[in-house]
Write an enzyme that holds these catalytic residues in place. Structure first.
Site, PDB file in Angstrom:
ATOM      1  N   ASP A  49       0.769  -1.459  -0.524  1.00  0.00           N
ATOM      2  CA  ASP A  49       0.045  -0.017   0.359  1.00  0.00           C
ATOM      3  C   ASP A  49       0.872   1.656  -0.030  1.00  0.00           C
ATOM      4  O   ASP A  49       1.574   1.761   0.572  1.00  0.00           O
ATOM      5  CB  ASP A  49      -0.826  -0.009   1.383  1.00  0.00           C
ATOM      6  CG  ASP A  49      -1.735   0.869   1.144  1.00  0.00           C
ATOM      7  OD1 ASP A  49      -2.653   1.509  -0.079  1.00  0.00           O
ATOM      8  OD2 ASP A  49      -2.549   1.901   1.722  1.00  0.00           O
ATOM      9  N   HIS A  57      -4.252  14.231   1.622  1.00  0.00           N
ATOM     10  CA  HIS A  57      -4.320  13.203   2.385  1.00  0.00           C
ATOM     11  C   HIS A  57      -3.107  12.900   3.370  1.00  0.00           C
ATOM     12  O   HIS A  57      -3.224  13.025   4.829  1.00  0.00           O
ATOM     13  CB  HIS A  57      -4.620  11.452   2.615  1.00  0.00           C
ATOM     14  CG  HIS A  57      -4.546  11.143   3.048  1.00  0.00           C
ATOM     15  ND1 HIS A  57      -6.010   9.949   3.911  1.00  0.00           N
ATOM     16  CD2 HIS A  57      -4.259   8.980   3.377  1.00  0.00           C
ATOM     17  CE1 HIS A  57      -5.405   9.666   5.146  1.00  0.00           C
ATOM     18  NE2 HIS A  57      -4.251   9.126   4.562  1.00  0.00           N
ATOM     19  N   GLU A 115     -10.643   3.928   3.893  1.00  0.00           N
ATOM     20  CA  GLU A 115      -9.559   4.806   2.672  1.00  0.00           C
ATOM     21  C   GLU A 115     -10.063   4.544   1.129  1.00  0.00           C
ATOM     22  O   GLU A 115     -10.247   3.207   0.880  1.00  0.00           O
ATOM     23  CB  GLU A 115      -8.299   4.096   3.382  1.00  0.00           C
ATOM     24  CG  GLU A 115      -7.613   5.012   4.860  1.00  0.00           C
ATOM     25  CD  GLU A 115      -6.223   4.604   4.838  1.00  0.00           C
ATOM     26  OE1 GLU A 115      -5.418   3.636   3.809  1.00  0.00           O
ATOM     27  OE2 GLU A 115      -5.609   5.341   5.826  1.00  0.00           O
ATOM     28  N   GLU A 125      -9.463   4.343  -2.456  1.00  0.00           N
ATOM     29  CA  GLU A 125      -8.103   4.416  -2.420  1.00  0.00           C
ATOM     30  C   GLU A 125      -8.697   2.854  -4.280  1.00  0.00           C
ATOM     31  O   GLU A 125      -9.401   2.542  -4.368  1.00  0.00           O
ATOM     32  CB  GLU A 125      -7.032   2.760  -2.172  1.00  0.00           C
ATOM     33  CG  GLU A 125      -6.813   3.475  -0.625  1.00  0.00           C
ATOM     34  CD  GLU A 125      -5.341   2.898  -0.044  1.00  0.00           C
ATOM     35  OE1 GLU A 125      -4.272   2.376  -1.081  1.00  0.00           O
ATOM     36  OE2 GLU A 125      -5.277   2.808   1.448  1.00  0.00           O
ATOM     37  N   ASP A 156      -9.149   0.492   2.272  1.00  0.00           N
ATOM     38  CA  ASP A 156      -8.235   0.172   3.449  1.00  0.00           C
ATOM     39  C   ASP A 156      -9.067   0.684   4.432  1.00  0.00           C
ATOM     40  O   ASP A 156      -8.525   1.296   4.807  1.00  0.00           O
ATOM     41  CB  ASP A 156      -6.993   0.597   2.851  1.00  0.00           C
ATOM     42  CG  ASP A 156      -5.231   0.459   4.062  1.00  0.00           C
ATOM     43  OD1 ASP A 156      -5.520  -0.392   4.072  1.00  0.00           O
ATOM     44  OD2 ASP A 156      -4.618   1.448   4.213  1.00  0.00           O
ATOM     45  N   ARG A 174      -8.106   3.702  13.456  1.00  0.00           N
ATOM     46  CA  ARG A 174      -7.093   4.679  14.131  1.00  0.00           C
ATOM     47  C   ARG A 174      -5.927   4.536  15.116  1.00  0.00           C
ATOM     48  O   ARG A 174      -5.130   4.934  15.020  1.00  0.00           O
ATOM     49  CB  ARG A 174      -7.903   6.012  13.412  1.00  0.00           C
ATOM     50  CG  ARG A 174      -8.543   6.142  12.179  1.00  0.00           C
ATOM     51  CD  ARG A 174      -7.292   6.494  11.211  1.00  0.00           C
ATOM     52  NE  ARG A 174      -8.306   6.762   9.939  1.00  0.00           N
ATOM     53  CZ  ARG A 174      -7.192   6.217   9.013  1.00  0.00           C
ATOM     54  NH1 ARG A 174      -6.074   6.194   8.872  1.00  0.00           N
ATOM     55  NH2 ARG A 174      -8.181   6.861   7.442  1.00  0.00           N
ATOM     56  N   GLN A 201      -3.881   2.136  15.132  1.00  0.00           N
ATOM     57  CA  GLN A 201      -3.062   2.619  14.416  1.00  0.00           C
ATOM     58  C   GLN A 201      -1.895   3.854  14.713  1.00  0.00           C
ATOM     59  O   GLN A 201      -0.373   3.874  14.581  1.00  0.00           O
ATOM     60  CB  GLN A 201      -3.286   3.325  13.043  1.00  0.00           C
ATOM     61  CG  GLN A 201      -2.249   3.845  11.593  1.00  0.00           C
ATOM     62  CD  GLN A 201      -3.101   4.734  10.949  1.00  0.00           C
ATOM     63  OE1 GLN A 201      -3.675   4.601  10.732  1.00  0.00           O
ATOM     64  NE2 GLN A 201      -2.178   5.325   9.656  1.00  0.00           N
ATOM     65  N   LYS A 232      -4.622  -2.153  10.190  1.00  0.00           N
ATOM     66  CA  LYS A 232      -4.707  -2.115   8.264  1.00  0.00           C
ATOM     67  C   LYS A 232      -4.516  -3.807   8.348  1.00  0.00           C
ATOM     68  O   LYS A 232      -5.569  -4.168   6.979  1.00  0.00           O
ATOM     69  CB  LYS A 232      -3.255  -2.248   7.868  1.00  0.00           C
ATOM     70  CG  LYS A 232      -3.202  -0.612   8.189  1.00  0.00           C
ATOM     71  CD  LYS A 232      -4.042   0.280   7.494  1.00  0.00           C
ATOM     72  CE  LYS A 232      -3.475   2.181   7.607  1.00  0.00           C
ATOM     73  NZ  LYS A 232      -4.135   3.277   6.606  1.00  0.00           N
ATOM     74  N   THR A 246      -9.224  -6.189   4.265  1.00  0.00           N
ATOM     75  CA  THR A 246      -9.049  -4.648   2.396  1.00  0.00           C
ATOM     76  C   THR A 246      -9.419  -5.607   2.029  1.00  0.00           C
ATOM     77  O   THR A 246     -10.231  -6.745   1.344  1.00  0.00           O
ATOM     78  CB  THR A 246      -7.620  -4.969   2.392  1.00  0.00           C
ATOM     79  OG1 THR A 246      -6.274  -4.920   3.256  1.00  0.00           O
ATOM     80  CG2 THR A 246      -7.511  -3.786   1.165  1.00  0.00           C
ATOM     81  N   GLU A 255     -10.077  12.821   7.798  1.00  0.00           N
ATOM     82  CA  GLU A 255     -10.413  13.882   7.540  1.00  0.00           C
ATOM     83  C   GLU A 255     -10.858  14.808   7.935  1.00  0.00           C
ATOM     84  O   GLU A 255     -11.168  15.671   7.829  1.00  0.00           O
ATOM     85  CB  GLU A 255     -10.114  13.990   6.231  1.00  0.00           C
ATOM     86  CG  GLU A 255      -8.237  13.497   5.789  1.00  0.00           C
ATOM     87  CD  GLU A 255      -8.567  12.892   4.639  1.00  0.00           C
ATOM     88  OE1 GLU A 255      -7.524  13.267   3.356  1.00  0.00           O
ATOM     89  OE2 GLU A 255      -8.570  11.925   4.610  1.00  0.00           O
TER      90      GLU A 255
HETATM   91 MN    MN Z   1      -4.173   3.211   3.270  1.00  0.00          MN
END
Ligand code: MN
Length: 425
Positions: free
Chosen positions: A124, A131, A196, A198, A230, A234, A237, A250, A254, A371
């Site tokens: 990834d 971002h 996420e 992507e 993804d 948080r 993380q 993560k 996915t 975000e």
């Molecule tokens: Mn990602």
């Protein structure tokens, strides 16, 4: 790879009527590949091509004599172009193949789709500069972007075993977190579960160990594109990511869309790759004329949310964001392939490269809740009055993507949905 040919002709129509409907994701100009089997069976998955609301079985249509998507992906670009041409001609109005191929068609509503190929390895990246900047500001107000960001495509090795296809349902992950004011970490379900937005780039032909792919050849090694969510915890993380990067935050799930839209289908939707003159320009190994002229992709991306309460009330999903890849990505797919192999690392057919979260420059184009809610500080309010900072159990999150341009037929990437449910025990 950016060559337009008869398969992109906007006048082309298919004898599959549903493929000719305006705003259809899968007109005859698209022809994406996936793996399917009749629903509620244990038959082996086989290779299919989406056309309108149908799937064409490539084996039954006598276009391949195997069911191995990775083998098909390893073909040369010339072989792939020949297959695309045969598909286009056979599915076009007036084709003599119609009688035979009608017997090789399945309604998409009657099939089960799976992850479109065997994915050996998953990397990834972090190409979404808006971002990276917004998230960086939350963690490091003085230095949102690390000094390496504009020089080197940042990435980490992800986990392939937990990759699922659209429709994936997964349990909220548990793990270690540490609240900002706490002395010690605690253990429990993630309270800051996020998505996420992507793109997934799937590798076609690989390279031998020790033999890098130069930028001018990179697109010959790309098979196509999917949508990729993804999912990210948080709070896990924030506690675990230093010094070696993402890990358990993560790799619990996915989710990929089931149809691989090929690089050939995307040919009408290429865009210039440009950097602001004040930014460092790519190093020589990441730069060439064709990457500058048309290295970027012009894809509109959307994020939709349906909560359990909305679902129970029969309310449709609500769109959280819409943006475009040309404004979001700081590196092209070709640059990712070249950078990944520059040290001699070998890629294999079916390897997956994630783009990183593709947020646009404005707040309403954000590709994650982190975000959109400014780190969980500004909840968003949904039409039914529910509020969200992060995802709740029962939430279904859907990504959609499509390409539209004057002079070209609109094509879609379809969608990828996933639902989080309560953790066990
Ligand atoms: Mn990602």
């Amino acid at each position: 790879m950016n060559i337009l040919d008869t398969t992109h002709d906007t006048q082309l129509r298919s004898w599959v009527d549903s493929a000719n409907v305006a705003d259809c994701d899968f007109p005859i100009q698209n022809l994406p590949f996936g793996r399917f089997r009749p629903a509620d069976t244990e038959e082996p998955f086989r290779i299919g091509v989406a056309i309108g609301d149908q799937v064409l079985d490539l084996d039954a249509a006598k276009l391949v004599d195997h069911a191995d998507m990775n083998r098909l992906m390893a073909a040369t670009p010339e072989e792939r172009a020949a297959l695309r041409k045969a598909l286009s001609e056979g599915l076009a109005e007036g084709s003599t193949k119609k009688g035979d191929w009608e017997l090789a068609l399945y309604a998409q509503s009657s099939v089960e789709l799976t992850v479109p190929c065997r994915i050996h390895d998953y990397t990834d990246f972090y190409t979404g500069i808006h971002h990276a900047t917004t998230v960086g500001k939350l963690f490091r107000p003085d230095q949102p972007l690390m000094p390496n960001y504009k020089w080197v495509p940042i990435g980490y090795h992800g986990r392939a075993s937990s990759i699922g296809v659209s429709g994936q349902v997964f349990k909220r992950p548990k793990g270690q977190t540490r609240a900002p004011d706490a002395v010690e970490p605690s253990f429990g379900p993630s309270k800051r579960l996020d998505y996420e937005l992507e793109l997934g780039f799937l590798i076609g032909r690989g390279n031998a160990l020790g033999e890098p792919i130069v930028i001018g050849d990179a697109e010959r090694h790309l098979f196509g594109v999917t949508l990729l969510n993804d999912w990210s915890a948080r709070d896990l993380q924030a506690w675990e990511y230093q010094p070696l990067g993402p890990f358990l935050a993560k790799n619990f799930a996915t989710t990929l869309s089931p149809w691989i839209v090929t690089m050939e289908a995307l040919a009408p939707f290429r865009a210039k790759f440009e950097r602001p003159a004040t930014d460092p320009q790519p190093m020589a190994y990441l730069d060439d004329a064709s990457n500058r002229a048309a290295g970027a992709l012009d894809i509109t991306l959307e994020v939709w949310l349906q909560t359990a309460q909305m679902r129970d009330a029969g309310a449709p999903a609500v769109r959280l964001t819409r943006g475009n890849t040309t404004q979001a990505a700081y590196w092209t797919a070709a640059q990712l392939v070249t950078h990944h192999t520059v040290n001699g690392c070998n890629l294999q057919p079916g390897d997956l490269l994630g783009s990183g979260t593709l947020s646009g420059p404005t707040p309403e184009q954000a590709g994650s809740l982190l975000e959109l809610t400014q780190g969980g500080k500004q909840p968003i309010t949904l039409p039914n009055g529910e509020r969200r900072t992060f995802l709740e159990d029962g939430d279904t999150l859907t990504l959609r993507g499509y390409c539209e341009r004057a002079g070209a037929t609109r094509i879609g990437l379809g969608e990828v949905s996933g639902t989080v449910v309560a953790p066990r025990g």
